[in-house]
Design a protein around this motif. Structure first.
Motif, PDB file in Angstrom:
ATOM      1  N   ALA A  52       0.832  -1.202   0.000  1.00 10.48           N
ATOM      2  CA  ALA A  52       0.000   0.000   0.000  1.00 10.48           C
ATOM      3  C   ALA A  52       0.866   1.251   0.000  1.00 10.48           C
ATOM      4  N   PRO A  53       0.389   2.331  -0.626  1.00  8.54           N
ATOM      5  CA  PRO A  53       1.110   3.598  -0.544  1.00  8.54           C
ATOM      6  C   PRO A  53       1.050   4.170   0.859  1.00  8.54           C
ATOM      7  N   GLU A  54       1.943   5.105   1.140  1.00  8.96           N
ATOM      8  CA  GLU A  54       1.880   5.811   2.412  1.00  8.96           C
ATOM      9  C   GLU A  54       0.655   6.719   2.435  1.00  8.96           C
ATOM     10  N   VAL A  55       0.159   7.012   3.630  1.00 12.35           N
ATOM     11  CA  VAL A  55      -1.012   7.882   3.784  1.00 12.35           C
ATOM     12  C   VAL A  55      -0.657   9.041   4.701  1.00 12.35           C
ATOM     13  N   LEU A  56      -0.985  10.241   4.249  1.00 14.73           N
ATOM     14  CA  LEU A  56      -0.825  11.453   5.045  1.00 14.73           C
ATOM     15  C   LEU A  56      -2.207  12.045   5.210  1.00 14.73           C
ATOM     16  N   VAL A  57      -2.719  12.084   6.448  1.00 16.02           N
ATOM     17  CA  VAL A  57      -4.101  12.515   6.655  1.00 16.02           C
ATOM     18  C   VAL A  57      -4.178  14.025   6.855  1.00 16.02           C
ATOM     19  N   LEU A  58      -5.291  14.596   6.437  1.00 20.00           N
ATOM     20  CA  LEU A  58      -5.560  16.025   6.573  1.00 20.00           C
ATOM     21  C   LEU A  58      -6.696  16.238   7.558  1.00 20.00           C
ATOM     22  N   THR A  59      -6.573  17.262   8.381  1.00 19.03           N
ATOM     23  CA  THR A  59      -7.623  17.555   9.355  1.00 19.03           C
ATOM     24  C   THR A  59      -7.640  19.050   9.646  1.00 19.03           C
ATOM     25  N   THR A  60      -8.760  19.524  10.142  1.00 16.30           N
ATOM     26  CA  THR A  60      -8.853  20.910  10.577  1.00 16.30           C
ATOM     27  C   THR A  60      -8.595  21.026  12.079  1.00 16.30           C
ATOM     28  N   PHE A  61      -8.413  19.879  12.762  1.00 19.54           N
ATOM     29  CA  PHE A  61      -8.209  19.887  14.201  1.00 19.54           C
ATOM     30  C   PHE A  61      -6.898  19.195  14.534  1.00 19.54           C
ATOM     31  N   ASP A  62      -6.137  19.758  15.491  1.00 18.15           N
ATOM     32  CA  ASP A  62      -4.882  19.125  15.882  1.00 18.15           C
ATOM     33  C   ASP A  62      -5.044  18.183  17.065  1.00 18.15           C
ATOM     34  N   ALA A  63      -6.262  18.041  17.577  1.00 22.33           N
ATOM     35  CA  ALA A  63      -6.525  17.112  18.679  1.00 22.33           C
ATOM     36  C   ALA A  63      -7.829  16.396  18.383  1.00 22.33           C
ATOM     37  N   ASP A  64      -7.748  15.439  17.475  1.00 27.75           N
ATOM     38  CA  ASP A  64      -8.935  14.798  16.937  1.00 27.75           C
ATOM     39  C   ASP A  64      -8.766  13.288  17.084  1.00 27.75           C
ATOM     40  N   GLU A  65      -9.724  12.624  17.741  1.00 31.39           N
ATOM     41  CA  GLU A  65      -9.584  11.188  17.960  1.00 31.39           C
ATOM     42  C   GLU A  65      -9.499  10.424  16.654  1.00 31.39           C
ATOM     43  N   TYR A  66     -10.078  10.963  15.577  1.00 26.31           N
ATOM     44  CA  TYR A  66      -9.984  10.292  14.286  1.00 26.31           C
ATOM     45  C   TYR A  66      -8.544  10.263  13.778  1.00 26.31           C
ATOM     46  N   VAL A  67      -7.793  11.324  14.083  1.00 29.47           N
ATOM     47  CA  VAL A  67      -6.399  11.371  13.664  1.00 29.47           C
ATOM     48  C   VAL A  67      -5.614  10.258  14.344  1.00 29.47           C
ATOM     49  N   LEU A  68      -5.812  10.093  15.647  1.00 33.81           N
ATOM     50  CA  LEU A  68      -5.102   9.038  16.369  1.00 33.81           C
ATOM     51  C   LEU A  68      -5.441   7.673  15.801  1.00 33.81           C
ATOM     52  N   ARG A  69      -6.703   7.441  15.510  1.00 35.71           N
ATOM     53  CA  ARG A  69      -7.096   6.150  14.947  1.00 35.71           C
ATOM     54  C   ARG A  69      -6.466   5.942  13.579  1.00 35.71           C
ATOM     55  N   ALA A  70      -6.361   7.003  12.792  1.00 36.22           N
ATOM     56  CA  ALA A  70      -5.721   6.882  11.482  1.00 36.22           C
ATOM     57  C   ALA A  70      -4.242   6.546  11.635  1.00 36.22           C
ATOM     58  N   LEU A  71      -3.573   7.167  12.613  1.00 40.86           N
ATOM     59  CA  LEU A  71      -2.162   6.876  12.841  1.00 40.86           C
ATOM     60  C   LEU A  71      -1.977   5.438  13.308  1.00 40.86           C
ATOM     61  N   ARG A  72      -2.867   4.965  14.172  1.00 37.49           N
ATOM     62  CA  ARG A  72      -2.787   3.571  14.607  1.00 37.49           C
ATOM     63  C   ARG A  72      -3.016   2.623  13.437  1.00 37.49           C
ATOM     64  N   ALA A  73      -3.823   3.038  12.476  1.00 41.55           N
ATOM     65  CA  ALA A  73      -4.105   2.201  11.313  1.00 41.55           C
ATOM     66  C   ALA A  73      -2.945   2.172  10.320  1.00 41.55           C
ATOM     67  N   GLY A  74      -1.954   3.049  10.515  1.00 40.01           N
ATOM     68  CA  GLY A  74      -0.791   3.004   9.638  1.00 40.01           C
ATOM     69  C   GLY A  74      -0.534   4.246   8.824  1.00 40.01           C
ATOM     70  N   ALA A  75      -1.304   5.320   9.048  1.00 38.04           N
ATOM     71  CA  ALA A  75      -0.999   6.572   8.350  1.00 38.04           C
ATOM     72  C   ALA A  75       0.362   7.083   8.806  1.00 38.04           C
ATOM     73  N   GLY A  76       1.090   7.706   7.898  1.00 40.15           N
ATOM     74  CA  GLY A  76       2.439   8.155   8.195  1.00 40.15           C
ATOM     75  C   GLY A  76       2.510   9.465   8.938  1.00 40.15           C
TER      76      GLY A  76
END
Length: 216
Positions: free
Chosen positions: A77-101
């Motif tokens: 799989a390619p690397e993933v860099l997630v975008l968000t409007t919040f710097d403290a977002d539980e979705y971001v943590l879940r994405a990082l645990r899932a393997g986002a870079g």
């Protein structure tokens, strides 16, 4: 060197256009495709074969979290860099645990967005030490499984454990090299073995595991 191939996934066409303009132009990055929903990611990746997927985390159809989890389970799989409007977002943590870079705020300066894409393409985390600490300390999808994390880290040799702790502190390979008195090439080899032994995708996941074990 060949340019880094990027797929942009965002439901806002203006955001997609803006990111495409920011990333294109100097030969380092090539935007090879766009998608408007997480449900389009699998087909777009198969068609365009990107090195990095720049993924909006919140979309009205299939969101970036679900798309990231599905994508990172695939071999090669390619690397993933997630975008968000919040710097403290539980979705971001879940994405990082899932393997986002890593993750970027949507108001990140253009030059930093491009550098983040290049770093992720090289397999490096995009989180600065301060952001890593903030994210790990203040955002949690649930209580950490300390026993499981400790058991996983016990698989490492003493030197590999030292490297893992340094990674969790947000240190670069060069900084780890200086601190632990080893060459950068040796650091890279240790990081690779740490990822293999722990069955992880990237340095961010190492940092999260060290945190779960209560060591950061």
């Amino acid at each position: 060197m060949n340019p880094v191939r990027v797929l942009i996934v965002d439901d806002d066409p203006l955001v997609r256009a803006g990111l495409s303009m920011i990333l294109s132009g100097d030969g380092e990055v090539s935007v090879v495709g766009q998608a408007a929903d997480g449900g389009e990611v699998a087909a777009a990746v198969a068609e365009h074969r990107p090195d990095v997927v720049l993924m909006d985390i919140r979309m009205p159809g299939v969101d970036g979290l679900v798309a990231t989890e599905a994508l990172r389970r695939r071999p090669g799989a390619p690397e993933v860099l997630v975008l968000t409007t919040f710097d403290a977002d539980e979705y971001v943590l879940r994405a990082l645990r899932a393997g986002a870079g890593g993750f970027l705020l949507k108001d990140t300066p253009p030059g930093q967005i491009k550098q983040a894409v290049l770093r992720v393409a090289r397999g490096e985390a995009t989180l600065s030490p301060s952001v890593t600490r903030q994210l790990i300390a203040h955002v949690a999808a649930g209580p950490p499984d300390r026993g499981r994390a400790t058991e996983q880290l016990s698989r490492l040799s003493t030197r590999e454990r030292e490297v893992a702790l340094a990674v969790a502190q947000g240190k670069s390979n060069a900084e780890i090299s200086a601190d632990l008195f080893m060459s950068v090439a040796t650091v890279k080899a240790h990081v690779s073995r740490v990822l293999t032994k722990l069955d992880l995708n990237n340095r961010v996941q190492v940092a999260l595991l060290v945190h779960d074990a209560g060591l950061a």
